[in-house]
Motif scaffolding. Sequence first.
Motif, mmCIF file in Angstrom:
data_model
loop_
_atom_site.group_PDB
_atom_site.id
_atom_site.type_symbol
_atom_site.label_atom_id
_atom_site.label_comp_id
_atom_site.label_asym_id
_atom_site.label_seq_id
_atom_site.Cartn_x
_atom_site.Cartn_y
_atom_site.Cartn_z
ATOM 1 N N MET A 1 14.642 -1.513 -12.010
ATOM 2 C CA MET A 1 14.076 -0.711 -10.625
ATOM 3 C C MET A 1 13.196 -1.644 -9.891
ATOM 4 S SD MET A 1 15.865 2.198 -10.058
ATOM 5 C CE MET A 1 14.814 3.427 -9.035
ATOM 6 N N TYR A 2 12.957 -1.890 -8.701
ATOM 7 C CA TYR A 2 12.149 -2.640 -7.978
ATOM 8 C C TYR A 2 11.185 -1.806 -6.991
ATOM 9 C CZ TYR A 2 15.936 -6.014 -8.920
ATOM 10 O OH TYR A 2 16.856 -6.780 -9.530
ATOM 11 N N ALA A 3 10.107 -2.438 -7.014
ATOM 12 C CA ALA A 3 8.870 -1.462 -5.911
ATOM 13 C C ALA A 3 8.885 -2.572 -5.155
ATOM 14 C CB ALA A 3 8.016 -1.250 -6.959
ATOM 15 N N ILE A 4 9.240 -2.427 -3.846
ATOM 16 C CA ILE A 4 8.877 -3.378 -2.780
ATOM 17 C C ILE A 4 7.663 -2.870 -2.063
ATOM 18 C CG2 ILE A 4 10.021 -4.329 -0.748
ATOM 19 C CD1 ILE A 4 12.649 -3.856 -1.799
ATOM 20 N N VAL A 5 6.677 -3.775 -1.828
ATOM 21 C CA VAL A 5 5.403 -3.166 -1.511
ATOM 22 C C VAL A 5 4.744 -4.000 -0.072
ATOM 23 C CG1 VAL A 5 2.934 -2.921 -2.136
ATOM 24 C CG2 VAL A 5 4.655 -2.893 -3.936
ATOM 25 N N ASP A 6 4.318 -3.239 0.608
ATOM 26 C CA ASP A 6 3.511 -3.907 1.692
ATOM 27 C C ASP A 6 2.038 -3.256 1.876
ATOM 28 O OD1 ASP A 6 3.990 -6.230 3.972
ATOM 29 O OD2 ASP A 6 2.758 -4.609 4.841
ATOM 30 N N ILE A 7 1.110 -3.840 2.229
ATOM 31 C CA ILE A 7 -0.324 -3.393 2.375
ATOM 32 C C ILE A 7 -0.739 -3.975 3.555
ATOM 33 C CG2 ILE A 7 -0.755 -2.843 -0.060
ATOM 34 C CD1 ILE A 7 -2.436 -5.492 -0.115
ATOM 35 N N GLU A 8 -1.650 -3.268 4.253
ATOM 36 C CA GLU A 8 -2.501 -3.798 5.350
ATOM 37 C C GLU A 8 -3.797 -3.635 4.999
ATOM 38 O OE1 GLU A 8 -1.245 -5.097 7.749
ATOM 39 O OE2 GLU A 8 0.970 -4.225 7.284
ATOM 40 N N THR A 9 -4.775 -4.742 5.133
ATOM 41 C CA THR A 9 -6.111 -4.853 4.350
ATOM 42 C C THR A 9 -7.344 -5.097 5.748
ATOM 43 O OG1 THR A 9 -6.187 -7.149 4.183
ATOM 44 C CG2 THR A 9 -5.060 -5.742 2.378
ATOM 45 N N THR A 10 -8.616 -5.093 5.081
ATOM 46 C CA THR A 10 -9.402 -5.502 6.283
ATOM 47 C C THR A 10 -9.765 -6.870 5.926
ATOM 48 O OG1 THR A 10 -11.331 -5.049 4.243
ATOM 49 C CG2 THR A 10 -10.713 -3.102 5.595
ATOM 50 N N GLY A 11 -9.189 -7.558 5.250
ATOM 51 C CA GLY A 11 -9.478 -9.056 5.011
ATOM 52 C C GLY A 11 -8.631 -9.893 4.132
ATOM 53 N N GLY A 12 -8.594 -10.894 3.828
ATOM 54 C CA GLY A 12 -7.708 -11.982 3.257
ATOM 55 C C GLY A 12 -7.954 -12.068 1.769
ATOM 56 N N ALA B 1 -9.324 -9.964 -1.975
ATOM 57 C CA ALA B 1 -9.358 -8.412 -2.931
ATOM 58 C C ALA B 1 -10.758 -8.151 -3.074
ATOM 59 C CB ALA B 1 -8.347 -8.317 -3.756
ATOM 60 N N ASN B 2 -11.471 -9.017 -3.610
ATOM 61 C CA ASN B 2 -12.869 -8.480 -4.193
ATOM 62 C C ASN B 2 -13.911 -8.425 -3.155
ATOM 63 O OD1 ASN B 2 -13.211 -11.234 -3.412
ATOM 64 N ND2 ASN B 2 -13.900 -11.870 -5.666
ATOM 65 N N ALA B 3 -13.659 -8.564 -1.876
ATOM 66 C CA ALA B 3 -14.586 -8.515 -0.877
ATOM 67 C C ALA B 3 -14.031 -7.596 0.157
ATOM 68 C CB ALA B 3 -15.169 -9.412 -0.357
ATOM 69 N N ASN B 4 -12.626 -6.967 0.047
ATOM 70 C CA ASN B 4 -12.088 -6.201 1.068
ATOM 71 C C ASN B 4 -11.248 -5.007 0.732
ATOM 72 O OD1 ASN B 4 -12.185 -7.981 3.702
ATOM 73 N ND2 ASN B 4 -11.858 -9.437 2.184
ATOM 74 N N GLY B 5 -10.893 -4.124 1.611
ATOM 75 C CA GLY B 5 -10.155 -2.775 1.041
ATOM 76 C C GLY B 5 -8.960 -2.900 1.739
ATOM 77 N N ILE B 6 -8.039 -1.818 1.138
ATOM 78 C CA ILE B 6 -6.763 -1.583 1.725
ATOM 79 C C ILE B 6 -6.806 -0.653 2.606
ATOM 80 C CG2 ILE B 6 -4.298 -0.767 0.894
ATOM 81 C CD1 ILE B 6 -4.969 -1.839 -1.902
ATOM 82 N N THR B 7 -5.943 -0.661 3.995
ATOM 83 C CA THR B 7 -6.080 0.353 4.773
ATOM 84 C C THR B 7 -4.820 1.368 4.887
ATOM 85 O OG1 THR B 7 -5.299 -1.143 6.672
ATOM 86 C CG2 THR B 7 -7.664 -1.019 6.388
ATOM 87 N N GLU B 8 -3.974 0.573 4.370
ATOM 88 C CA GLU B 8 -2.597 1.187 4.227
ATOM 89 C C GLU B 8 -1.703 0.595 3.185
ATOM 90 O OE1 GLU B 8 0.480 3.006 7.464
ATOM 91 O OE2 GLU B 8 0.241 0.938 7.915
ATOM 92 N N ILE B 9 -0.851 1.131 2.693
ATOM 93 C CA ILE B 9 0.179 1.087 1.668
ATOM 94 C C ILE B 9 1.445 1.578 1.673
ATOM 95 C CG2 ILE B 9 -0.694 2.616 -0.140
ATOM 96 C CD1 ILE B 9 -0.270 0.163 -2.243
ATOM 97 N N ALA B 10 2.421 0.867 1.426
ATOM 98 C CA ALA B 10 3.875 1.586 1.545
ATOM 99 C C ALA B 10 4.714 0.715 0.406
ATOM 100 C CB ALA B 10 4.704 1.250 2.930
ATOM 101 N N ILE B 11 5.250 1.743 -0.421
ATOM 102 C CA ILE B 11 6.232 1.422 -1.255
ATOM 103 C C ILE B 11 7.759 1.807 -1.227
ATOM 104 C CG2 ILE B 11 6.513 1.363 -3.863
ATOM 105 C CD1 ILE B 11 3.453 1.986 -4.067
ATOM 106 N N CYS B 12 8.732 1.082 -1.268
ATOM 107 C CA CYS B 12 10.115 1.505 -1.471
ATOM 108 C C CYS B 12 10.758 1.006 -2.650
ATOM 109 C CB CYS B 12 10.840 0.670 -0.286
ATOM 110 S SG CYS B 12 10.445 1.074 1.387
ATOM 111 N N ILE B 13 11.199 2.024 -3.572
ATOM 112 C CA ILE B 13 11.838 1.907 -4.741
ATOM 113 C C ILE B 13 13.151 1.907 -4.483
ATOM 114 C CG2 ILE B 13 12.239 2.974 -6.870
ATOM 115 C CD1 ILE B 13 9.218 2.429 -6.189
ATOM 116 N N HIS B 14 13.640 0.548 -4.936
ATOM 117 C CA HIS B 14 15.020 0.094 -4.656
ATOM 118 C C HIS B 14 15.804 -0.245 -6.152
ATOM 119 C CE1 HIS B 14 17.793 -2.592 -3.255
ATOM 120 N NE2 HIS B 14 17.674 -2.646 -2.308
#
Length: 455
Positions: A1-12, A14-27
């Motif tokens: 199975m594949y987990a297709i992921v996309d996220i939106e973040t506050t910056g470029g 990870a260690n200084a920015n947060g995730i604002t939205e996450i979507a996962i499609c299981i394929h």
Amino acid sequence: MYAIVDIETTGGHANANGITEIAICIHDGHEVVKRYETLVNPGVDIPVYIQALTGITNEMVSTAPPFKQVAHEVFSLLQGNIFVAHNVNFDHSFVKYHLNLAGFDLQCNKLCTVRLSRKILPGMNSYSLGKLCHQIGISNSARHRAAGDAEATAELFTLLLNSDVHNHITDALKQRSKEQVLPPNLNRRFIDQLPPTPGVYYFHDNKGKVVYVGKAVNIKKRVASHFAGNNSGAQRQEFMRHIHQISFQECGTELMALLTEAVEIKRLWPKFNRSQKQLDFNFGLYTYEDQRGYLRLVVDKRRKYSSPVHTCSSLITGRALLAKLIEAYELCPKLCMIQTNTDACTSVNSLQCACTGHESTELYNQKIQKSIEGLKEALPTFAIRDEGRKDDEHSCILIEEGRLYGMGYISHYMEANNLAQLKNHLTPYPSNDHMRNMVISHAEQYPWKKVELAS
């Protein structure tokens, strides 16, 4: 199975920015069988330009759960599946980092649809998600939102699965495959062409400009090490995005590679090389004649097109050397600008010193000339002869009067005991204390490689 992921973040990164939205499609390899999406409260304000890009505002996420609240569900969707994303290292670094903060250790294989698209769908004008989808007829009504981009990536991935006649996806998933960790814009062929020999390698951006120079005992192994691990820092993420091509220059030995790296960093001034840019001869010993006719020997900051009799990396080093010359040749500390107060001269011949006019210009200037000659005689002139790039050649590095003259490769059969003849076969290079000390230290450690020469 594949987990297709996309996220939106506050910056470029990870260690200084947060995730604002996450979507996962299981394929399941044929189609999407499960979908998950949520806004996430990043715990920090979303920059205005990112709000404009994604449409996600501070008000929208103010009532959304923090990532720790959704971490268990995200982890259960991802663990055991293959993590798929467009520029997978970006999404994976964010998700892995924030899962780790929540107490979950994500371990899964990765696939990058940017890299796969370059292989399976060659010849496209662009491989950014929006432009690529437009070229192949995939619609996305929610661009720069996690769900819209995840759905578009899932549709793209289905097309890639159906078009992969050369098994690129299978190859990328092999246990020892390096495809998963390579920068998204770097073609695998650049890695395959690298030799397992000493040398210097160059990372180029999309315009061919060198952005990093490195040295290695084993070029292939060292380059691969740059792409290992999951460092989520800003510097590494920016570094990886800029790597589009790799070139290299083989060297006979590690020492040749070290020196070549130092020369190339100075010549090319690459964006991502922080060290060695300031390693240089900043000061020098200079002579000049004052109004009374006395030669002065002083330490001063080195200026362009100047010709010091000796160079040094710092004012302290220069003054220490000058103090030794004053003692050895009975020079005047006042005329050498070592003693700057109005007290009596501290010279051993203070009563008959040049600063008081009691010592003649002719006699004092002779002592200055002898000190310069003695300084030059004390500086070593020798060559390091070592292995070459091929069996029928040797590498050769020349130190002349304490400074690196240059380096190159000579015939295995050539005698290297004639300075003038040897210089005809070497390429001159600018020198600095760092490079000189590397060669001298190497000669002390491996004296059998050293060839003494008369200057």
